[in-house]
Design an enzyme around this catalytic site. Structure first.
Site, PDB file in Angstrom:
ATOM      1  N   ARG A  80       0.885  -1.279   0.060  1.00 60.25           N
ATOM      2  CA  ARG A  80      -0.157  -0.151   0.005  1.00 60.25           C
ATOM      3  C   ARG A  80       0.938   1.194   0.092  1.00 60.25           C
ATOM      4  O   ARG A  80       1.893   1.353   0.827  1.00 60.25           O
ATOM      5  CB  ARG A  80      -1.092   0.065   1.220  1.00 60.25           C
ATOM      6  N   GLU A  99       5.018   7.053   2.280  1.00 57.55           N
ATOM      7  CA  GLU A  99       5.899   5.800   2.315  1.00 57.55           C
ATOM      8  C   GLU A  99       4.948   4.794   1.661  1.00 57.55           C
ATOM      9  O   GLU A  99       4.066   5.006   1.157  1.00 57.55           O
ATOM     10  CB  GLU A  99       6.079   5.486   3.898  1.00 57.55           C
ATOM     11  N   ASN A 101       4.046   0.707   2.020  1.00 57.35           N
ATOM     12  CA  ASN A 101       3.964  -0.449   3.042  1.00 57.35           C
ATOM     13  C   ASN A 101       4.386  -1.871   2.420  1.00 57.35           C
ATOM     14  O   ASN A 101       3.212  -2.142   1.602  1.00 57.35           O
ATOM     15  CB  ASN A 101       2.843  -0.542   3.926  1.00 57.35           C
ATOM     16  N   SER A 106      -2.431  -2.577   5.898  1.00 59.57           N
ATOM     17  CA  SER A 106      -3.860  -3.223   6.539  1.00 59.57           C
ATOM     18  C   SER A 106      -4.879  -2.111   6.023  1.00 59.57           C
ATOM     19  O   SER A 106      -4.771  -1.270   5.372  1.00 59.57           O
ATOM     20  CB  SER A 106      -3.764  -3.288   7.938  1.00 59.57           C
ATOM     21  N   LYS A 264      12.361   2.706   5.126  1.00 56.81           N
ATOM     22  CA  LYS A 264      12.479   4.149   4.815  1.00 56.81           C
ATOM     23  C   LYS A 264      13.918   4.442   4.156  1.00 56.81           C
ATOM     24  O   LYS A 264      13.874   5.095   3.471  1.00 56.81           O
ATOM     25  CB  LYS A 264      12.191   4.870   6.211  1.00 56.81           C
ATOM     26  N   LYS A 323      12.681  10.232  10.241  1.00 59.34           N
ATOM     27  CA  LYS A 323      12.208   8.843  10.465  1.00 59.34           C
ATOM     28  C   LYS A 323      12.969   7.702  10.773  1.00 59.34           C
ATOM     29  O   LYS A 323      14.099   7.517   9.994  1.00 59.34           O
ATOM     30  CB  LYS A 323      11.235   8.598   9.087  1.00 59.34           C
ATOM     31  N   GLU A 327       7.975   0.706  11.537  1.00 58.34           N
ATOM     32  CA  GLU A 327       6.615   0.755  10.975  1.00 58.34           C
ATOM     33  C   GLU A 327       5.336   0.782  11.991  1.00 58.34           C
ATOM     34  O   GLU A 327       5.816   0.614  13.087  1.00 58.34           O
ATOM     35  CB  GLU A 327       6.145  -0.590  10.330  1.00 58.34           C
ATOM     36  N   GLY A 328       4.336   1.188  11.761  1.00 54.61           N
ATOM     37  CA  GLY A 328       3.042   1.094  12.386  1.00 54.61           C
ATOM     38  C   GLY A 328       2.606   2.215  13.173  1.00 54.61           C
ATOM     39  O   GLY A 328       1.670   2.577  13.911  1.00 54.61           O
ATOM     40  N   ARG A 409      -7.614   7.709   4.875  1.00 59.03           N
ATOM     41  CA  ARG A 409      -7.404   7.725   6.390  1.00 59.03           C
ATOM     42  C   ARG A 409      -7.500   9.565   6.748  1.00 59.03           C
ATOM     43  O   ARG A 409      -6.734  10.108   5.889  1.00 59.03           O
ATOM     44  CB  ARG A 409      -6.308   7.244   6.976  1.00 59.03           C
TER      45      ARG A 409
END
Ligand code: ADP
Ligand code: MG
Length: 433
Positions: A80, A99, A101, A106, A264, A323, A327-328, A409
């Protein structure tokens, strides 16, 4: 156990149609090319793995499985790519990648439901015309297609698809959407879907002489990671289990090289002039499309270039995001905190575990964020658009390569960082304007 509804915006958010269409630029080929380029990964991550233990451990497994020779011959990527709309200096919004993923991407499941929610809201508000303009979107179907294709090409009709999930699973319904789509395909052809933890693989997983993977006597065709992307998912035993999985013939989604392609540090190196051209030779058009979405990205490697970058960020921290290789959500540093951390590590190799990125500044809009047990109030919001990509490769032949839908989002501007899982952003639907 506590069941809550997933957080969502009351109203869909306006997204410029041209930028939405531009976001469907294809990152699949690039990710796939990086994952097969041992030298590129080695050079790119050389400085990072000296100081970042998590990336170093992943890299060690990557090297180890290549030395032994890959048993896996079918490859499945589900990624994604996330973007924000930078309003920039001229006021014309521009699409900028945040970024990509490449592991456990998800919300493909839950976002398959949000257009229906927002369609209902608009109808209740007496806006049926607007409601009918919302795009249909079903990433969970696209993700399941990819997994089912990989399962089929693996070629053992009785074998299972194994979802690897965390012990405490806050996002189970998102995974279930994909799983249900999968039962319709793989299930119909005689396969099964099982849910396990990496810990279970340590305890009950094994390889036979042909490096076929078995869990409790069942052959595993596809391993779909919904954990394994953060250090806390691993202890010594889980690292051993990860090595076992990677050595196996099973189709890993993603294999470890593809996970590394999503770091990254790789993202930052891709922005160097000439790198995309080297990775995608003869594909000038794809290269131009991808490059147009890059924000300014800067290496903090030791040396003159890194020194200059560090000094610039310390002088003007509001312009940047710092950064780490994590992740997350909730890991990046901004503003005063960025300045303090960078000042402390500016002369130490520790700085190479980070990259620096231009901060994207979208035009905020007003919306209501609905979250269980939170008061309802209007907030100033910004959105992040994600596009799902799915591909399957058998040997050198790409047998599936498609975009599988999108995710919007939205979060209040008072939070600099964090996604839906981090409790900051909520699910939204793009309303194209
Ligand atoms: P993670 O892997 O933790 O999701 P991201 O790079 O996606 O890392 O960053 C997390 C969040 O931080 C993003 O969802 C976004 O809200 C914010 N963010 C990241 N990079 C930038 C940027 N360059 N400009 C503005 N906000 C950013
Ligand atoms: Mg992110």
């Amino acid at each position: 156990q506590v069941v809550n509804y997933a957080p969502f915006t009351l109203l869909p958010s306006a997204v410029p149609r041209a930028l939405f269409e531009q976001a469907y630029a294809d990152f699949n080929l690039l990710v796939d090319a990086i994952s097969q380029n041992k030298e590129f990964l080695e050079q790119t991550l050389a400085s990072t793995i000296k100081v970042d233990d998590f990336t170093a451990r992943l890299f060690r497994i990557h090297t180890q499985v290549l030395e032994e020779g890959l048993a896996q011959s079918v490859f499945l990527g589900i990624n994604r790519s996330d973007y924000m709309f930078d309003c920039g200096v001229g006021g014309t919004p521009a699409l900028k990648q945040i970024e990509i993923n490449t592991i456990a991407a998800s919300f493909g499941g839950l976002t398959s439901r949000t257009a229906a929610v927002h369609g209902r809201v608009l109808k209740v508000l007496g806006k049926p015309e607007e409601a009918s303009r919302l795009l249909t979107n079903n990433p969970s179907k696209g993700l399941a297609w990819g997994i089912a294709k990989a399962w089929e090409l693996y070629g053992a009709p009785g074998a299972v698809v194994m979802f690897l999930v965390e012990e405490v699973q806050r996002n189970i319904f998102d995974q279930r959407c994909v799983e249900n789509e999968l039962w319709n395909r793989v299930g119909a052809a005689g396969g099964r879907v099982i849910r396990k933890r990496i810990r279970d693989v340590f305890e009950k997983g094994s390889l036979d002489d042909a490096r076929r993977l078995y869990m409790e006597g069942q052959e595993v065709a596809v391993v779909y990671y919904r954990e394994g992307y953060v250090p806390k998912n691993y202890d010594q035993q889980n690292w051993e289990a990860r090595l076992l999985l990677e050595r196996s013939r099973a189709v890993k989604c993603p294999d470890i090289a593809t996970q590394l392609a999503g770091t990254k540090k790789v993202q930052q190196e891709l922005s160097r002039p000439g790198t995309l051209e080297r990775l995608l030779p003869g594909q000038a058009e794809a290269v131009a499309r991808i490059r147009a979405t890059f924000a300014g990205l800067y290496s903090l490697d030791m040396g003159e270039e890194g020194d200059k970058v560090a000094a610039a960020a310390i002088a003007d921290p509001e312009r940047f995001v710092l950064k780490p290789q994590r992740e997350g959500g909730g890991n990046n540093l901004y503003g005063e905190e960025l300045r303090q951390v960078l000042e402390k590590i500016r002369d130490s190799p520790e700085r190479t575990s980070y990259i620096l990125m231009d901060k994207i500044k979208p035009q905020p809009s007003m919306n209501y964020l609905l979250r269980a047990h939170s008061p309802l109030q209007v907030s100033e919001c910004i959105s992040e658009l994600g596009i799902f990509g799915v591909y399957v490769r058998q040997g050198q032949e790409l047998v599936m390569n498609r975009a599988a839908g999108h995710l919007l989002r939205t979060k209040a501007t008072e939070h600099a960082d964090g996604g839906v899982a981090a409790g900051v952003a909520v699910l939204d639907t793009p309303y194209l304007v």
